[in-house]
Design a protein around this motif. Structure first.
Motif, PDB file in Angstrom:
ATOM      1  N   LEU A 226       0.820  -1.208   0.000  1.00  0.00           N
ATOM      2  CA  LEU A 226       0.000   0.000   0.000  1.00  0.00           C
ATOM      3  C   LEU A 226       0.857   1.262   0.000  1.00  0.00           C
ATOM      4  CD1 LEU A 226      -2.684  -1.320   2.461  1.00  0.00           C
ATOM      5  CD2 LEU A 226      -3.117  -0.682   0.078  1.00  0.00           C
ATOM      6  N   GLU A 227       1.953   1.252   0.731  1.00  0.00           N
ATOM      7  CA  GLU A 227       2.844   2.424   0.723  1.00  0.00           C
ATOM      8  C   GLU A 227       3.441   2.638  -0.657  1.00  0.00           C
ATOM      9  OE1 GLU A 227       5.626   1.674   3.853  1.00  0.00           O
ATOM     10  OE2 GLU A 227       4.320   2.539   5.414  1.00  0.00           O
ATOM     11  N   THR A 256      -8.333  -6.103  -2.343  1.00  0.00           N
ATOM     12  CA  THR A 256      -8.880  -5.413  -3.514  1.00  0.00           C
ATOM     13  C   THR A 256      -9.640  -4.162  -3.096  1.00  0.00           C
ATOM     14  OG1 THR A 256      -9.063  -7.468  -4.776  1.00  0.00           O
ATOM     15  CG2 THR A 256     -10.421  -5.622  -5.503  1.00  0.00           C
ATOM     16  N   ALA A 257     -10.484  -4.284  -2.073  1.00  0.00           N
ATOM     17  CA  ALA A 257     -11.233  -3.122  -1.586  1.00  0.00           C
ATOM     18  C   ALA A 257     -10.295  -2.034  -1.084  1.00  0.00           C
ATOM     19  CB  ALA A 257     -12.193  -3.556  -0.475  1.00  0.00           C
ATOM     20  N   ALA A 258      -9.225  -2.437  -0.410  1.00  0.00           N
ATOM     21  CA  ALA A 258      -8.266  -1.466   0.104  1.00  0.00           C
ATOM     22  C   ALA A 258      -7.556  -0.733  -1.033  1.00  0.00           C
ATOM     23  CB  ALA A 258      -7.246  -2.164   0.995  1.00  0.00           C
ATOM     24  N   LEU A 259      -7.149  -1.476  -2.045  1.00  0.00           N
ATOM     25  CA  LEU A 259      -6.471  -0.856  -3.185  1.00  0.00           C
ATOM     26  C   LEU A 259      -7.409   0.067  -3.957  1.00  0.00           C
ATOM     27  CD1 LEU A 259      -4.510  -4.006  -4.377  1.00  0.00           C
ATOM     28  CD2 LEU A 259      -3.484  -1.908  -3.474  1.00  0.00           C
ATOM     29  N   MET A 260      -8.648  -0.350  -4.123  1.00  0.00           N
ATOM     30  CA  MET A 260      -9.617   0.505  -4.812  1.00  0.00           C
ATOM     31  C   MET A 260      -9.865   1.792  -4.027  1.00  0.00           C
ATOM     32  SD  MET A 260     -10.701  -1.003  -7.698  1.00  0.00           S
ATOM     33  CE  MET A 260     -12.453  -0.786  -8.053  1.00  0.00           C
ATOM     34  N   LEU A 263      -6.861   4.013  -4.706  1.00  0.00           N
ATOM     35  CA  LEU A 263      -6.867   4.487  -6.089  1.00  0.00           C
ATOM     36  C   LEU A 263      -7.944   5.529  -6.347  1.00  0.00           C
ATOM     37  CD1 LEU A 263      -6.391   1.160  -8.059  1.00  0.00           C
ATOM     38  CD2 LEU A 263      -4.962   3.167  -8.348  1.00  0.00           C
ATOM     39  N   HIS A 264      -9.146   5.231  -5.938  1.00  0.00           N
ATOM     40  CA  HIS A 264     -10.290   6.014  -6.391  1.00  0.00           C
ATOM     41  C   HIS A 264     -10.809   7.029  -5.370  1.00  0.00           C
ATOM     42  CE1 HIS A 264     -10.067   3.448  -9.760  1.00  0.00           C
ATOM     43  NE2 HIS A 264     -10.698   2.411  -9.242  1.00  0.00           N
ATOM     44  N   ARG A 265     -10.476   6.818  -4.091  1.00  0.00           N
ATOM     45  CA  ARG A 265     -10.953   7.753  -3.074  1.00  0.00           C
ATOM     46  C   ARG A 265      -9.821   8.455  -2.335  1.00  0.00           C
ATOM     47  NH1 ARG A 265     -14.068   3.236  -1.524  1.00  0.00           N
ATOM     48  NH2 ARG A 265     -13.229   3.283   0.601  1.00  0.00           N
ATOM     49  N   GLY A 266      -8.586   8.087  -2.667  1.00  0.00           N
ATOM     50  CA  GLY A 266      -7.452   8.743  -2.033  1.00  0.00           C
ATOM     51  C   GLY A 266      -7.279   8.400  -0.572  1.00  0.00           C
ATOM     52  N   GLU A 267      -7.730   7.213  -0.151  1.00  0.00           N
ATOM     53  CA  GLU A 267      -7.600   6.817   1.247  1.00  0.00           C
ATOM     54  C   GLU A 267      -6.133   6.667   1.634  1.00  0.00           C
ATOM     55  OE1 GLU A 267      -9.760   6.683   3.503  1.00  0.00           O
ATOM     56  OE2 GLU A 267     -11.731   6.420   2.562  1.00  0.00           O
ATOM     57  N   ALA A 274      -6.890  -0.808   7.526  1.00  0.00           N
ATOM     58  CA  ALA A 274      -8.079  -1.090   8.342  1.00  0.00           C
ATOM     59  C   ALA A 274      -9.155  -1.782   7.516  1.00  0.00           C
ATOM     60  CB  ALA A 274      -8.606   0.197   8.939  1.00  0.00           C
ATOM     61  N   ILE A 275      -9.245  -1.430   6.244  1.00  0.00           N
ATOM     62  CA  ILE A 275     -10.219  -2.079   5.351  1.00  0.00           C
ATOM     63  C   ILE A 275      -9.881  -3.555   5.208  1.00  0.00           C
ATOM     64  CG2 ILE A 275     -11.026  -2.222   2.963  1.00  0.00           C
ATOM     65  CD1 ILE A 275     -10.743   0.860   2.833  1.00  0.00           C
ATOM     66  N   VAL A 276      -8.595  -3.863   5.022  1.00  0.00           N
ATOM     67  CA  VAL A 276      -8.179  -5.260   4.909  1.00  0.00           C
ATOM     68  C   VAL A 276      -8.492  -6.004   6.206  1.00  0.00           C
ATOM     69  CG1 VAL A 276      -6.270  -6.838   4.496  1.00  0.00           C
ATOM     70  CG2 VAL A 276      -6.334  -4.650   3.305  1.00  0.00           C
ATOM     71  N   GLU A 277      -8.125  -5.399   7.314  1.00  0.00           N
ATOM     72  CA  GLU A 277      -8.308  -6.041   8.617  1.00  0.00           C
ATOM     73  C   GLU A 277      -9.779  -6.328   8.888  1.00  0.00           C
ATOM     74  OE1 GLU A 277      -7.337  -7.812  12.163  1.00  0.00           O
ATOM     75  OE2 GLU A 277      -5.983  -7.136  10.563  1.00  0.00           O
ATOM     76  N   GLY A 278     -10.647  -5.426   8.493  1.00  0.00           N
ATOM     77  CA  GLY A 278     -12.067  -5.574   8.781  1.00  0.00           C
ATOM     78  C   GLY A 278     -12.846  -6.392   7.779  1.00  0.00           C
ATOM     79  N   SER A 279     -12.165  -6.839   6.721  1.00  0.00           N
ATOM     80  CA  SER A 279     -12.857  -7.583   5.667  1.00  0.00           C
ATOM     81  C   SER A 279     -12.981  -9.060   6.029  1.00  0.00           C
ATOM     82  CB  SER A 279     -12.119  -7.437   4.336  1.00  0.00           C
ATOM     83  OG  SER A 279     -10.863  -8.085   4.413  1.00  0.00           O
ATOM     84  N   GLU A 280     -13.897  -9.723   5.363  1.00  0.00           N
ATOM     85  CA  GLU A 280     -14.103 -11.147   5.605  1.00  0.00           C
ATOM     86  C   GLU A 280     -13.268 -12.021   4.675  1.00  0.00           C
ATOM     87  OE1 GLU A 280     -18.220 -12.052   5.398  1.00  0.00           O
ATOM     88  OE2 GLU A 280     -18.767 -10.781   7.106  1.00  0.00           O
TER      89      GLU A 280
END
Length: 281
Positions: A226-227, A256-260, A263-267, A274-280
């Motif tokens: 991610l960095e 995938t959700a984290a990368l998107m 890419l698209h929201r500038g997170e 945190a998105i990866v950690e909280g995903s199923e």
């Protein structure tokens, strides 16, 4: 115009794209197949995760394109096969493109085709084969308005890699090969990150008006991935093409959700983790 197809690849808001490459089985290297043995299940998982595109081969593309509905990732079609990743290497190495590849891409409703441009120390014949393939593909891609993604691959000497070619992140070599890809008529360029990631602006500059999507390469930890993604985007990259870092991840949908989001929201990196950690999954 080829732009019509590219409009289905790049997000209309961010102008960026995540292409998940699952073309590894094409190259005949056993280690590449780990985690993607069941391609029907892999593609189904990725479709649910909904990246911008999935990169597949002629033999696997129909899995994606047989799924009904409009709201699914676009298809990028891999068009060439080589045996340069073995450990040890075969006595004879080669690279060939698929006959009638562009017509196949049109029939499969792909948004782009992808072909290698490899710089292997001491193996100029492979670079020549790649250039011949690119020139043949470029002619047909122009005829059918099919975007051509060229993948410049700068490789280390085989002895340094311990058998099997490995990526060389040397900035000067990457810049030179990216420039050759542009000169050969690339509509898109899929390039490796540089060892010094702060150099990536040089890659973007030499590509000029051709969008650069950054390769993921071998598996790394989530924070590193991610960095690095944030760093290349900040320097002007138009997207990423990640394979093993998604499909061999324990939570492919989560990464995938984290990368998107990046890419698209500038997170931020922290929010993406945190998105990866909280995903199923």
């Amino acid at each position: 115009m080829s732009q019509f197809r590219l409009n289905r690849l790049f997000n209309p808001s961010s102008g960026r794209a995540l292409d998940v490459a699952v073309d590894h089985g094409f190259f005949g290297e056993p280690s590449f197949v780990r985690g993607i043995e069941d391609m029907d299940a892999v593609v189904a998982t990725l479709v649910r995760a909904n990246p911008d595109a999935i990169q597949l081969t002629l033999g696997q593309a129909r899995i994606l394109q047989s799924i009904p509905g409009k709201l699914k990732p676009a298809l990028v079609l891999r068009t060439d096969v080589a045996n340069v990743y073995g450990n040890p290497l075969d006595d004879h190495i080669f690279s060939h493109h698929v006959p009638h590849a562009v017509e196949e891409a049109v029939r499969l409703d792909a948004v782009a085709i992808c072909a290698n441009l490899m710089d292997l120390p001491g193996r100029a014949e492979i670079r020549e084969a790649n250039i011949l393939s690119i020139m043949a593909l470029r002619e047909q891609a122009t005829r059918f308005n099919m975007p051509l993604m060229i993948e410049p691959l700068v490789m280390q000497d085989n002895a340094k890699a311990g058998g099997g070619y490995m990526v060389d992140g040397d900035t000067d070599r990457i810049v030179a090969l990216v420039r050759q890809a542009k000169e050969l008529g690339a509509d898109l360029i899929k390039a490796d990150p540089t060892d010094d990631i702060s150099d990536y602006s040089k890659v973007i500059a030499v590509a000029g008006d051709v969008p650069v999507l950054v390769r993921g390469g071998g598996r790394v930890d989530d924070r590193t991935l991610l960095e690095r993604t944030v760093a290349v985007l900040d320097q002007g990259a138009s997207g990423i093409v990640y394979g093993r870092n998604v499909v061999q991840h324990p939570k492919p949908a989560g990464i995938t959700a984290a990368l998107m989001a990046v890419l698209h929201r500038g997170e931020s990196v922290e929010n993406a983790l945190a998105i990866v950690e909280g995903s199923e999954g």
